[in-house]
Design an enzyme around this catalytic site. Sequence first.
Site, PDB file in Angstrom:
ATOM      1  N   GLU A  72       0.888  -1.162   0.000  1.00 47.43           N
ATOM      2  CA  GLU A  72       0.000   0.000   0.000  1.00 47.43           C
ATOM      3  C   GLU A  72       0.915   1.197   0.000  1.00 47.43           C
ATOM      4  O   GLU A  72       1.591   1.475   0.993  1.00 47.43           O
ATOM      5  CB  GLU A  72      -0.909  -0.015   1.236  1.00 47.43           C
ATOM      6  CG  GLU A  72      -1.997   1.044   1.160  1.00 47.43           C
ATOM      7  CD  GLU A  72      -2.293   1.655   2.502  1.00 47.43           C
ATOM      8  OE1 GLU A  72      -2.494   0.928   3.478  1.00 47.43           O
ATOM      9  OE2 GLU A  72      -2.294   2.907   2.579  1.00 47.43           O
ATOM     10  N   CYS A 111      -2.834   8.106   5.061  1.00 46.69           N
ATOM     11  CA  CYS A 111      -2.684   7.678   3.666  1.00 46.69           C
ATOM     12  C   CYS A 111      -3.910   8.083   2.855  1.00 46.69           C
ATOM     13  O   CYS A 111      -3.875   8.084   1.634  1.00 46.69           O
ATOM     14  CB  CYS A 111      -2.436   6.185   3.556  1.00 46.69           C
ATOM     15  SG  CYS A 111      -3.286   5.203   4.772  1.00 46.69           S
TER      16      CYS A 111
END
Lengths: 494, 494
Positions: A230, A267
């Site tokens: 990720e 994020c």
Amino acid sequence: MPAPATADTTCQEYEKVLTAAQAAAPVLAAMPLTERAGLLRAVAGALRTQADELVPLADADSSLGVPRLTGEVERTAGQLEMFADAVEEGSWLEAIIDRAGASGAGPDLRRMLIPLGPVAVFGASNFPFAFGLAGGDTAAALAAGCPVVAKAHPAQPRLSGAYARVVVDALHAAGAPEGTFAVVHGMENGRKLVTDARIAAVAFTGSTAGGRALADLAATRPSPIPFYGELGSLNPVFVTREAARVRGKEIAGGFLASMSLGAGQFCTKPGVLFVPAGYGLEDLIAAEAATAPMRLLHEGIGTAFRAEAARLAAHPAVRPLSVPEQDAADESVVRPVLVSTTATELARCPGQLLVECFGPFALVVTYTDDAELPAAADLVDGNLTATVHGEQSGDPVAPALLRTLTGRAGRVIWNGWPTGVTVGWAQHHGGPYPATTSVHTSVGVTAMRRFLRPVAYQSVPDTVLPPALRDANDLRIPRRVDGALTAAPVTAPR
Amino acid sequence: MPAPATADTTCQEYEKVLTAAQAAAPVLAAMPLTERAGLLRAVAGALRTQADELVPLADADSSLGVPRLTGEVERTAGQLEMFADAVEEGSWLEAIIDRAGASGAGPDLRRMLIPLGPVAVFGASNFPFAFGLAGGDTAAALAAGCPVVAKAHPAQPRLSGAYARVVVDALHAAGAPEGTFAVVHGMENGRKLVTDARIAAVAFTGSTAGGRALADLAATRPSPIPFYGELGSLNPVFVTREAARVRGKEIAGGFLASMSLGAGQFCTKPGVLFVPAGYGLEDLIAAEAATAPMRLLHEGIGTAFRAEAARLAAHPAVRPLSVPEQDAADESVVRPVLVSTTATELARCPGQLLVECFGPFALVVTYTDDAELPAAADLVDGNLTATVHGEQSGDPVAPALLRTLTGRAGRVIWNGWPTGVTVGWAQHHGGPYPATTSVHTSVGVTAMRRFLRPVAYQSVPDTVLPPALRDANDLRIPRRVDGALTAAPVTAPR
């Protein structure tokens, strides 16, 4: 208190860890599901019990503050418990039974998912608990029945040792095989993990550059393995003309709150906001932007933020919305930076402006014509999220935009903000590259799928089959039998 | 009839194909599921109708014979129809609905799988129809809603053009958008496909060397994509002492039939057979081995077979069971080769002996002690299949061996033969590397999963959601709503 010096794991210790993980794999895989769920619940309980010890260490490492970190421990414990429940529910096993003759003259064939083997987990620094040593990746891997070797994050010198001890002790007390979970320290050991023949998959959360380097390393293995990274995400937000007219002030405030949450170190931080020109949203944002200093996770992130925010603020295509002078005293303390440009200018150099700047930075893009929106949506790379603020009536642009953004993001949000990632069945925290290096999620129940592979058993006697595939279905899990979904046992012989 | 010279697809034509595929992607993705299923059924129907034209072309290319190829057309059509049924059944969408509040204070979150985009398919030469232009990979990709750009196999110069035309015409007549399916020719165009930014995934069936080269190429893309390769497999078979005692002759015969099926050119050919020493199975196999010449797919395969079989037969650790002299006249015509060794000798140089030799070659390994079997199982690489012949009573070694082999293969077979891969729900045709480069299957309903990615919709109004996620569930597909599996609509507001 100065950070303790954490020595790299020695070669001997590394070997011991990997040997133990390899030995634990078949034991963990064969453990009854209720017992495996018990391991996850034991870790959850231990985290809650020892939060008072762990939170101050995490705060000293990350400066994220005790309230936020206390909440994060609860989220992490809840996440482990969610996986425990899912393990017992059993649909993740994807059990499929085609009895002899179900497909023409075919033999009895029974398929299910089994654990891949030891998983290397590289946690993130921005969520020391939830994306850390016993965070989502570790919880999902253990739930899938895979031992975990976690690489300690260098920015967590105080937390790592204590966090690891809590997890190891809890697993041991709950009856997990030795080697179910261990932590290694040191960058070189991280690289060793990625190429180690005993590691069956890698889960990574971090920067695009760091993640891609490890993904490329994994691709060179004689026997390639899945690399679940990720990485970066801009998380664009699009505000329609109608939404700006009806609730411009609320949107400006919501945006500022979301982009500065956790000092902009989520994020899912909205890094770019598209607003219609002439509705005053840029001015509202400029006027209401916080300028007070915020402490970032560590000095390296502060230095990188200062450089990248300065570069973007100095770009000829942008104008300042709120560009306070940064203090010289402490590199890790920064003030939020907001700049703006137009959709026309953005289209000329998207690669220079549409880049993730980790920390409290955002770009506001004004558009003058609704027709610019789909084109603008096409400029952004893959993202974890994409958001539309629109009005349900009299806002024809919104549905088309939502559909376009489905091609660019893993989660599409209507009239909300991307920060805040619910942990549940339907969550998808992933997206087209560089948001993730795979088509999988790192949050939510389906994150387990990353650490499993199918096996089919052909004409294997019932007593030799794994319990999930035996006729009796003692586990009472959902299965597909001769094409139909059911939780019932296979009774009548075909 | 000499093979026609097939020109490489020109740059202009290649661009036209890729542009059309990209344009078709959103149209195909948005097409109602019943219509998408109709496309697959139309191709199936066209293949059946035009089998008489296609089969002789395939036979001229492959020498596989009219009966076998006629059966393969039916298998290919049936496979397309299986996917059509699965498309309508809808569980592959993995629709999950967590209504607001389902997970604590979370928002309404709805997840489903959506198509990845245009898929490049590299078919195999050993199954011109079933693993060819409209074979399993193409059928699975179309079922998932992805346009396909197939790379024609150079060993099918006669079939490719006609096969492609049947598929393109059938899709066109059934209302598919232009660009749903196309074929490109030429090795360089194959490499271009793997790195083309418009291609979202690659499916490949072929050799380990060729597949790995393309997988490595895919890994260098700026934006990596999944590479689903089905490469090499040895498909080991283990015969227990008890099975050898009870039905040694039947096993020897079954093995010889399976290893020479399709001239040993099945990806599931049993390439190595472990038998207990002293039961005469080697002698039976040597005595009953066919020695008549067989025509392989093309000269290149014949030349490679001759060289590899000769190398293995000359290895100091093996002795001949049946090593007839090969004829010099025609490189593509070969005679089956069978050699043997002992488990002890094999353990000294497994890397030299446990290699796939494509064609009618097999290695018989004798063991003297049951304890040698798990160690022998550990020597083999990843495989599509692994087989045990045992007896249910008085054969304690068999269950443990089956469990060990689960770690080495994608399909574990009891008292059967690996050749013959049923197309159905429970099939898994894949396995640890080098059997496949991913954890997915290339045969069976779940092969669709390779061409899909999840998207979550947060707080998106019902009317804007895709039909699969709307409250009403007009599609009547199985979904998980607030944690529970159901095909019912979402009725009561939470």
